[in-house]
Design a protein around this motif. Sequence first.
Motif, mmCIF file in Angstrom:
data_model
loop_
_atom_site.group_PDB
_atom_site.id
_atom_site.type_symbol
_atom_site.label_atom_id
_atom_site.label_comp_id
_atom_site.label_asym_id
_atom_site.label_seq_id
_atom_site.Cartn_x
_atom_site.Cartn_y
_atom_site.Cartn_z
ATOM 1 N N ALA A 60 0.831 -1.209 0.000
ATOM 2 C CA ALA A 60 0.000 0.000 0.000
ATOM 3 C C ALA A 60 0.864 1.257 0.000
ATOM 4 N N ARG A 61 1.913 1.275 0.841
ATOM 5 C CA ARG A 61 2.802 2.446 0.872
ATOM 6 C C ARG A 61 3.548 2.605 -0.448
ATOM 7 N N LEU A 62 3.955 1.481 -1.053
ATOM 8 C CA LEU A 62 4.669 1.541 -2.326
ATOM 9 C C LEU A 62 3.770 2.065 -3.433
ATOM 10 N N ASP A 63 2.512 1.622 -3.439
ATOM 11 C CA ASP A 63 1.559 2.106 -4.448
ATOM 12 C C ASP A 63 1.265 3.597 -4.273
ATOM 13 N N VAL A 81 10.411 4.274 0.862
ATOM 14 C CA VAL A 81 9.539 3.157 1.242
ATOM 15 C C VAL A 81 10.313 1.841 1.135
ATOM 16 N N ILE A 82 11.040 1.670 0.046
ATOM 17 C CA ILE A 82 11.821 0.448 -0.156
ATOM 18 C C ILE A 82 12.946 0.351 0.865
ATOM 19 N N ALA A 83 13.636 1.462 1.127
ATOM 20 C CA ALA A 83 14.745 1.455 2.085
ATOM 21 C C ALA A 83 14.263 1.099 3.491
ATOM 22 N N LYS A 84 13.131 1.652 3.906
ATOM 23 C CA LYS A 84 12.596 1.340 5.239
ATOM 24 C C LYS A 84 12.232 -0.138 5.351
ATOM 25 N N ALA A 85 11.663 -0.694 4.306
ATOM 26 C CA ALA A 85 11.293 -2.110 4.330
ATOM 27 C C ALA A 85 12.535 -2.991 4.357
ATOM 28 N N ARG A 86 13.571 -2.609 3.605
ATOM 29 C CA ARG A 86 14.819 -3.385 3.610
ATOM 30 C C ARG A 86 15.468 -3.356 4.984
#
Length: 109
Positions: free
Chosen positions: A48-51, A62-67
């Motif tokens: 949802a955050r990526l979209d 968003v990607i960095a936080k998830a990684r």
Amino acid sequence: MSALPHEPSPETSSDPFAFEFADGPQTLAELRAALEVINPEVLTAFNARLDAATFGWDHDEVIAKARRAVAFSKRAQAAAAEAAAQEEAAGAQQVDDPWAHLDVRDSSS
């Protein structure tokens, strides 16, 4: 003498929250699979955050936080496994002292 590229630098930080670029998943497919292992709801929230993010800095963040979340969760799992292994090893080493009968101190006092 400087470290070779495959060796850690002598200036390597001992900060447990340091995050190297190579830590964690490297593709969106790997990232989604790792997030699903953590919790399927986390994967849903990530999608949802990526979209909702626009391309550029928001998307990268968003990607960095998830990684980072995946990398830190794996570190926590590894630390817990290491602690359990050390506890098990400590329990396995507890044996009767074969030299206890040689202790000449009076224990009746």
